[in-house]
Design an enzyme around this catalytic site. Structure first.
Site, PDB file in Angstrom:
ATOM      1  N   HIS A   1      25.104  46.210  23.416  1.00  0.00           N
ATOM      2  CA  HIS A   1      25.647  46.702  22.291  1.00  0.00           C
ATOM      3  C   HIS A   1      25.712  48.307  22.427  1.00  0.00           C
ATOM      4  O   HIS A   1      26.782  48.814  22.283  1.00  0.00           O
ATOM      5  CB  HIS A   1      25.092  46.396  21.098  1.00  0.00           C
ATOM      6  CG  HIS A   1      25.523  44.934  20.940  1.00  0.00           C
ATOM      7  ND1 HIS A   1      24.485  44.001  20.110  1.00  0.00           N
ATOM      8  CD2 HIS A   1      26.345  44.276  20.676  1.00  0.00           C
ATOM      9  CE1 HIS A   1      25.234  42.880  19.748  1.00  0.00           C
ATOM     10  NE2 HIS A   1      26.451  43.131  19.992  1.00  0.00           N
TER      11      HIS A   1
ATOM     12  N   ARG B   1      28.976  39.850  38.961  1.00  0.00           N
ATOM     13  CA  ARG B   1      29.717  40.724  38.265  1.00  0.00           C
ATOM     14  C   ARG B   1      28.692  41.390  37.342  1.00  0.00           C
ATOM     15  O   ARG B   1      28.781  42.651  36.979  1.00  0.00           O
ATOM     16  CB  ARG B   1      30.875  40.363  37.493  1.00  0.00           C
ATOM     17  CG  ARG B   1      30.570  39.107  36.523  1.00  0.00           C
ATOM     18  CD  ARG B   1      31.837  38.686  36.047  1.00  0.00           C
ATOM     19  NE  ARG B   1      32.175  39.162  34.815  1.00  0.00           N
ATOM     20  CZ  ARG B   1      33.451  38.863  34.068  1.00  0.00           C
ATOM     21  NH1 ARG B   1      33.737  37.718  34.404  1.00  0.00           N
ATOM     22  NH2 ARG B   1      33.666  39.367  32.888  1.00  0.00           N
TER      23      ARG B   1
ATOM     24  N   CYS C   1      44.342  41.178  33.788  1.00  0.00           N
ATOM     25  CA  CYS C   1      43.859  41.663  32.547  1.00  0.00           C
ATOM     26  C   CYS C   1      42.354  41.619  32.813  1.00  0.00           C
ATOM     27  O   CYS C   1      41.477  42.087  31.869  1.00  0.00           O
ATOM     28  CB  CYS C   1      43.941  40.419  31.526  1.00  0.00           C
ATOM     29  SG  CYS C   1      43.357  38.909  31.924  1.00  0.00           S
TER      30      CYS C   1
ATOM     31  N   GLU D   1      41.780  33.294  38.361  1.00  0.00           N
ATOM     32  CA  GLU D   1      40.595  33.881  38.660  1.00  0.00           C
ATOM     33  C   GLU D   1      39.695  33.090  39.494  1.00  0.00           C
ATOM     34  O   GLU D   1      38.491  33.609  39.968  1.00  0.00           O
ATOM     35  CB  GLU D   1      40.035  34.386  37.356  1.00  0.00           C
ATOM     36  CG  GLU D   1      39.607  33.116  36.430  1.00  0.00           C
ATOM     37  CD  GLU D   1      39.091  33.739  35.111  1.00  0.00           C
ATOM     38  OE1 GLU D   1      38.736  34.822  35.108  1.00  0.00           O
ATOM     39  OE2 GLU D   1      39.068  32.666  34.195  1.00  0.00           O
TER      40      GLU D   1
HETATM   41  C1  PEP Z   1      38.576  38.356  34.317  1.00  0.00           C
HETATM   42  O1  PEP Z   1      37.727  37.497  34.765  1.00  0.00           O
HETATM   43  O2  PEP Z   1      39.022  39.249  34.885  1.00  0.00           O
HETATM   44  C2  PEP Z   1      38.693  38.543  32.847  1.00  0.00           C
HETATM   45  C3  PEP Z   1      39.649  39.279  32.395  1.00  0.00           C
HETATM   46  O3  PEP Z   1      37.986  37.431  32.073  1.00  0.00           O
HETATM   47  P1  PEP Z   1      36.483  37.670  31.891  1.00  0.00           P
HETATM   48  O4  PEP Z   1      36.127  39.097  31.995  1.00  0.00           O
HETATM   49  O5  PEP Z   1      36.409  37.457  30.276  1.00  0.00           O
HETATM   50  O6  PEP Z   1      35.817  36.614  32.329  1.00  0.00           O
HETATM   51 MG    MG Z   2      37.012  35.750  33.812  1.00  0.00          MG
END
Ligand code: PEP
Ligand code: MG
Length: 528
Positions: free
Chosen positions: A182, A451, A488, A418
Site C-alpha cells: 500500500h 514478476r 496495457c 499474455e
Molecule cells: C499484464 O499482465 O500485463 C496485465 C496488464 O495484467 P495484470 O498486471 O493485471 O496481470
Molecule cells: Mg496479466
C-alpha cells in the site's frame, strides 16, 4: 572520511532524494503493568480506542486510496477475531502489551510466510496496527524525523507515510518491502521516491544519503564526484517530469507525426476522480480484482462501479477486464491454494470453473454497457475454447436479461494476449473484437522470471528480443486481420520501453494515470 556505501534494490516509485537518513525503529518504550487482569483489559481496550481514533483523524484528511487503507485498519481493530486472542491471553495472566504483541505477531507471521506477494505486502498494514496500539499503551509517540529525511528500515507503516509532510522532499529506502505494498501505491501516486529490497546492510547506517529511486539504489558517505553526478541525474529527472507535464493536454504524436492513442489503467472506480478525461483516450484496462478484494461483490455493487466509470468516460471507450483472480492477485474465498499459482487456476480459468461468480459479473457488465462505450476482455486466455465458452455465457446472460425486460447491451468481446500460446499462434482468435497485450505476464512467462521476485528482476525485461519479437508479431497479425491491438502492461508507461513498443508496431498504449504525461513526452521523442 568513511568509504562510500552503495546498496542496490528495486524502484517502487521513481524519483531522487538527498537527505539525512532516518532509522525506522520498532516501538521501544516500556509498558507499566497493571495490578489486575481487569485493569490490563481496560488498558488494552483504551489503547485500541486511541489507535482507532488516530486512524479516524487521519481518515478525515485522506483521499480515495489512502482512506481505503485506513478504513481497512479501523475495520481490523474493530474485528473480534483479531483482538479476541489478546484478551484471552490477558485472562490467562499476560500483561496487555505482551498479549497484544503475541496475538498480532501470530497473525503477521501468517501474512509474512504466504507464498503470495499480495499477502506478504499486507503484512506491513498488520505491523502498523500492532505498533499503533503498542504506542498508545506505552505512550511512545515515536521519534520525529527531520524534514526531507530518507526513511530507512525493514518496512514503513502506511500511517507513518500519511503523517509525514513530504512537501520538503525526502524518500523511502527499505531493506525488505514490496513494490506491491500500500505504501508503494501511495508513494507512486504522490511522487515520493521509494526503493525496496535493499537487503540487510553491513553496518548501522547514518548520515546524509543519496536515494536514486529511478534506478533503485542508495549511497551513503558519497564522494564529491558521486554527489555531483547524483545532482545532475536528479535535475535531469525533474526537468523531464516538468517537460512531460506540458504534454498532458495534447494528443500523443511521435516526431514523425504518427498518432499514438494513450489510455489509462485503473482499478478502483474512484481512481477516475483525479483524472481529466480530456487528457487520455479512454480506459484501456479496468482491473476488477479490487472489487473482488475482500469479499465477492454482488451484481448490483459491480454494476454501480462499472456504470460510474462509463459515465465518467462519456463517448470514450472503457475496457473492463473480467476478474483476473489468482497468481499475484488472490481473492479470499474465491481463489484456491496452489503450489504454483501463476501457472494454476487463475483468470479466465477460475471464472469458467466458478461460473456462478462469473455470471454475476457478466450480468453487471451487460447492464452497465447501456451507459457508455464499454468493451470487455478476458484475462489469461490460453486456448480459443476459453474465449468461446466465455462469449457463450455472455450470450446466455443477455438472453436472460432481455427476457426479463432488463436494459442491457452486448459489448465487443476481446482477449488479453499474455499467455505465450496466444502470442505465438494467434490464428485461432481471428474472430475476437480486439487484443490487449498484457506485457507483465507475457514477459514473465516468456522469460520464466516471476514478476514479483526481486532475485530474477534482471531477467524480467519486456525489451528482451524474444518478448519484443512476439509483441511485433501480434501487432502485425492484428493489422493483417483488422483486429485492433493495444498494450496495457506496465511497459506502456515506461519511457525506456516506449520507443521499442512503437517500433514493434503498437499505436495504442494504456498506462497508469501517474505515467500519462511521461508516456506522452516519451512518445514525442520517438522517431518513427
Ligand atoms: C499484464 O499482465 O500485463 C496485465 C496488464 O495484467 P495484470 O498486471 O493485471 O496481470
Ligand atoms: Mg496479466
Amino acid at each position: 572520511m568513511p568509504e562510500p556505501l552503495r546498496l542496490t534494490g528495486i524502484s517502487a516509485s521513481a524519483g531522487y532524494a538527498e537527505g539525512p537518513l532516518f532509522n525506522l525503529e520498532p516501538v521501544a518504550a516500556r509498558y507499566a503493568s497493571k495490578a489486575t487482569a481487569a485493569e490490563e483489559k481496560a488498558a488494552l481496550e483504551a489503547a485500541i480506542g486511541v489507535a482507532a481514533g488516530r486512524l479516524a483523524g487521519l481518515m478525515e484528511i485522506a483521499d480515495g486510496e489512502a482512506a481505503g487503507i485506513l478504513e481497512f485498519q479501523v475495520a481490523m481493530l474493530e474485528d473480534d477475531a483479531l483482538t479476541g486472542p489478546a484478551f484471552v491471553a490477558i485472562t490467562a495472566g499476560q500483561p496487555a502489551d505482551a498479549a497484544w504483541r503475541q496475538a498480532l505477531d501470530a497473525e503477521i507471521a501468517g501474512y509474512e510466510t504466504s507464498d503470495q506477494d499480495y499477502f506478504r505486502a499486507r503484512a506491513a498494514d498488520m505491523r502498523d496496527i500492532r505498533d499503533q496500539v503498542l504506542r498508545a499503551l506505552t505512550e511512545d509517540g515515536g521519534a520525529a524525523a527531520p524534514a526531507g529525511a530518507i526513511f530507512y528500515g525493514e518496512d514503513i507503516a502506511p500511517t507513518r507515510f500519511l503523517e509525514t509532510d513530504w512537501s520538503c522532499g525526502g524518500g523511502i529506502a527499505l531493506k525488505a518491502g514490496s513494490a506491491a505494498s500500500h505504501v508503494a501505491m501511495l508513494a507512486r501516486s504522490r511522487g515520493v521516491p521509494m526503493v525496496v529490497g535493499l537487503g540487510a546492510s553491513p553496518a548501522h547506517l547514518t548520515g546524509i544519503a543519496l536515494l536514486d529511486a529511478e534506478h533503485g539504489g542508495i549511497v551513503l558517505s558519497p564522494s564529491k564526484a558521486e554527489i555531483d553526478a547524483f545532482r545532475q541525474s536528479s535535475s535531469s529527472f525533474t526537468a523531464r517530469r516538468d517537460r512531460a507535464r506540458t504534454y498532458l493536454d495534447k494528443p500523443a504524436v511521435t516526431k514523425a507525426g504518427t498518432a499514438v492513442r494513450v489510455q489509462v489503467n485503473i482499478a478502483d472506480p474512484s481512481d477516475v476522480d483525479g483524472i481529466d478525461i480530456s487528457t487520455c483516450d479512454g480506459v484501456g484496462l479496468m482491473r476488477t480484482e479490487f472489487l473482488f478484494g475482500k469479499t465477492l461483490p454482488d451484481e448490483e455493487t459491480q454494476y454501480r462501479a462499472y456504470r460510474k466509470v462509463l459515465e465518467w468516460a462519456g463517448e470514450k471507450p472503457v475496457t473492463i477486464r473480467t476478474v483476473d483472480a489468482g497468481g499475484d492477485k488472490p481473492v479470499p474465498g474465491f481463489t484456491v491454494e496452489e503450489g504454483n499459482p501463476f501457472l494454476g487456476l487463475r483468470g479466465i480459468r477460475l471464472s469458467l470453473a466458478r461460473s456462478e461468480v462469473f455470471r454475476a459479473q457478466i450480468r453487471a457488465l451487460l447492464r452497465a454497457a447501456v451507459h457508455g462505450n464499454l468493451k470487455v476482455m478476458f484475462p489469461m486466455i490460453a486456448v480459443v475454447d476459453e474465449y468461446q465458452r466465455a462469449a457463450a455465457l455472455f450470450a446466455e446472460e443477455q438472453a436472460g436479461l432481455s427476457a426479463r425486460g432488463v436494459a442491457c447491451k452486448m459489448p465487443p468481446l476481446g482477449i488479453m494476449v499474455e499467455v505465450p500460446s496466444v502470442a505465438i499462434a494467434p490464428e485461432a482468435f481471428s474472430g475476437v473484437a480486439f487484443f490487449s497485450i498484457g506485457s507483465n505476464d507475457l514477459t514473465q512467462y516468456v522469460m520464466a522470471a516471476a514478476r514479483d521476485n526481486a532475485a530474477v528482476a534482471h531477467l524480467n525485461s519486456v525489451r528482451h528480443p524474444a518478448v519484443l519479437r512476439l509483441i511485433a508479431s501480434v501487432a502485425a497479425f492484428g493489422q493483417a486481420k483488422r483486429i485492433p491491438v493495444s498494450l496495457c502492461g506496465d511497459a506502456g508507461g515506461d519511457p525506456a520501453s516506449i520507443p521499442a513498443l512503437i517500433e514493434a508496431g503498437l499505436r495504442d498504449l494504456s498506462v497508469v494515470p501517474a505515467q500519462l504525461a511521461m508516456a506522452k513526452a516519451a512518445i514525442a521523442d520517438v522517431a518513427v
